[in-house]
Design an enzyme around this catalytic site. Structure first.
Site, PDB file in Angstrom:
ATOM      1  CD  GLU A  90      -1.419  -0.339   3.621  1.00  0.00           C
ATOM      2  OE1 GLU A  90      -2.084   0.684   3.814  1.00  0.00           O
ATOM      3  OE2 GLU A  90      -1.548  -1.388   4.281  1.00  0.00           O
ATOM      4  CB  CYS A 122      -2.427  -4.783   6.690  1.00  0.00           C
ATOM      5  SG  CYS A 122      -1.886  -3.183   7.254  1.00  0.00           S
ATOM      6  CG  HIS A 257      -2.233  -6.922  10.693  1.00  0.00           C
ATOM      7  ND1 HIS A 257      -1.065  -6.521  10.080  1.00  0.00           N
ATOM      8  CD2 HIS A 257      -2.941  -5.787  10.929  1.00  0.00           C
ATOM      9  CE1 HIS A 257      -1.076  -5.203   9.942  1.00  0.00           C
ATOM     10  NE2 HIS A 257      -2.197  -4.734  10.451  1.00  0.00           N
ATOM     11  CG  ASN A 314       1.551  -1.613  10.872  1.00  0.00           C
ATOM     12  OD1 ASN A 314       1.698  -2.707  10.333  1.00  0.00           O
ATOM     13  ND2 ASN A 314       0.378  -0.982  10.884  1.00  0.00           N
ATOM     14  CB  SER A 347      -7.708  -0.766   7.279  1.00  0.00           C
ATOM     15  OG  SER A 347      -7.291  -0.801   8.611  1.00  0.00           O
TER      16      SER A 347
END
Ligand code: HMG
Length: 427
Positions: A90, A122, A257, A314, A347
């Site tokens: 992304e 993700c 995750h 992350n 998301s």
């Protein structure tokens, strides 16, 4: 179609994180936030910082060379064996030209290798892994392997609540028949998709927008939905529960995750409760001792996979697979032949809970991952340096960036943009 007995899954794994990191105690001091909030409240102590000579292309290519170089007893993967390359990100570098085609060239893959980029926040890495696995299962791969790379630079606006949950890195996986690391339970997975506005990045922005607290609720709702579906399939196809047993008793580790490690605790707490409540004889005990039960289960099944996420932050699409690499690097010996549960959340949203069994001999390959050594050789940056990298890398037409230092492990780096064309080189 391959016969149902042929095992398919992750054959090799290569990880790459940038060689710069920001200690979160320094970020906490600069933002006048108690350090404990970041170290314990979020569970992260450093975040990886991508210098201006790294982007999602170089992270991906640098992870992929490591995956292809992993030898074990069976030798390296010949780039000529790869028939499909999917890069999940992304943090794309262009609205049309995919990260995958730069990676294809840097790795010297065959012109006949199909290459494309995929996006779903993700979840993209898992979407790519499932696509590659099903491509092999369908039989059209005809013995060729797939290369799946998840590569991202997590960016939120400076001073925002999301800022301490940034990070950067990539994980590359060779997907093949008779895999050396993890044989997936193909088809026995649970998916949960729902259109929610929890985290997004409009086309003209380089930093994500997020409704932070709501995103936690969306993640947990998706986990409940995906795990319920996984339960249905796993009990029909994979696992026979013995007297008094729970589904989680059959998962030696559960990986999540991990946008920040504390999220993995919240997720596991909810999942254990879900699982215990499926049995009337166990529900009463959970009501009385739930917190302690969940904590014990977390220490045994989740914590061993989190040490890299605590040091990197992350990595969006790569986050779940960074946890997998970390778990295998330090724990493959005790996990051979055992089933792992994997939860992927993206998301927006799409989520999937699936599982796989650690392959015989995985411990020999896992020693080659080299993640701990990579983290050890990183250099800490100051908050001012981090802010400079953050601001520079968000410009559309970057100035010619600085070259990597002499000890850069790369080997690929971003050379700059000329006439709106990006250029990469090998040190
Ligand atoms: P916040 O408002 O800064 O923090 O936002 P908080 O007030 O919620 O505090 C965080 C934790 O620190 C809390 O723990 C506090 O109690 C604790 P909890 O109660 O939740 O267990 N705390 C302290 N602990 C010790 N000492 C102290 C102290 N003070 C507070 N002194 C938030 C936190 C995560 C919302 C923010 O960082 C954020 O917006 N992050 C980005 C969004 C995110 O990561 N969401 C996760 C789910 S969505 C997802 O995973 C998808 C994603 O990866 C994107 C994609 O799919 O592409 C994000």
């Amino acid at each position: 179609m391959l016969d149902g007995k042929t095992k398919i899954g992750i054959d090799r794994i290569g990880v790459y994180v940038p060689d710069r990191a920001l200690p979160l105690t320094d970020l906490a001091a600069a933002r006048a936030v108690p350090a404990e909030k970041l170290l314990h409240g979020l569970g992260v102590h450093h975040m990886a910082v991508a210098p201006v000579y790294e982007d999602s292309v170089t992270l991906a290519a640098n992870a992929a060379v490591r995956a292809l170089a992993m030898a074990g007893d069976c030798g390296r993967t010949d780039p000529g064996e790869i028939g499909l390359l999917i890069v999940a990100t992304e943090s794309a570098v262009d609205h049309a030209k995919p990260v995958s085609i730069f990676v294809h060239e840097l790795l010297g893959l065959a012109a006949s290798c199909r290459a494309y980029e995929i996006k779903h926040a993700c979840y993209g890495g898992t979407a790519a892994l499932m696509t590659a696995t099903e491509w092999i299962a369908s039989g059209v791969a005809r013995g060729r392997k797939a290369l799946v790379v998840a590569s991202d630079i997590a960016k939120y606006p400076p001073h925002s609540a999301g800022e301490p949950t940034q990070g950067a890195g990539a994980v590359a996986m060779v997907v093949a028949e008779s895999p050396g690391l993890l044989a997936l339970d193909v088809g026995a997975s649970g998916v949960h998709a729902a259109n929610v506005y929890d985290f997004w990045r409009p086309l003209d922005r380089s930093q994500a927008l997020v409704d932070g607290k709501y995103s936690l609720d969306c993640y947990l709702a998706a986990l409940a939905g995906a795990f319920a579906e996984y339960r249905r399939r796993a009990l029909a196809e994979l696992v026979a529960l013995g007297d008094g047993e729970l589904l989680t008793d059959h998962l030696a580790a559960i990986l999540y995750h991990t946008p920040f490690p504390r999220m993995a605790w919240k997720a596991h707490r909810a999942l254990v409760e879900d699982d215990w409540r499926t049995r009337a004889d166990r529900a009463a005990r959970f009501a009385a001792e739930g917190e302690a039960i969940a904590r014990r289960s977390y220490a045994e099944k989740v914590e061993p996979s989190l040490w890299a996420a605590q040091a990197v932050g992350n990595t969006y699409t790569a986050s779940l697979y960074l946890c997998l690499a970390a778990l295998l690097e330090r724990g493959a010996d005790r996990l051979v032949g055992r089933r792992l549960g994997m939860f992927s959340y993206g998301s927006g949203s799409c989520a999937e809970f699936y599982s796989g069994v650690v392959a015989p001999g995985a411990q020999h390959l896992a020693r080659e991952i080299g993640l701990a050594a990579m983290l050890e050789r990183r250099r800490n940056v100051t908050v001012a340096e981090y802010e400079r990298h953050h601001a520079t890398a968000s410009l559309r037409a970057e100035p010619a960036p600085e070259r990597p230092p002499r000890d850069f492990a790369g080997p690929f780096f971003y050379r700059g943009t000329d006439d709106d064309r990006r250029a990469y080189a090998h040190v």
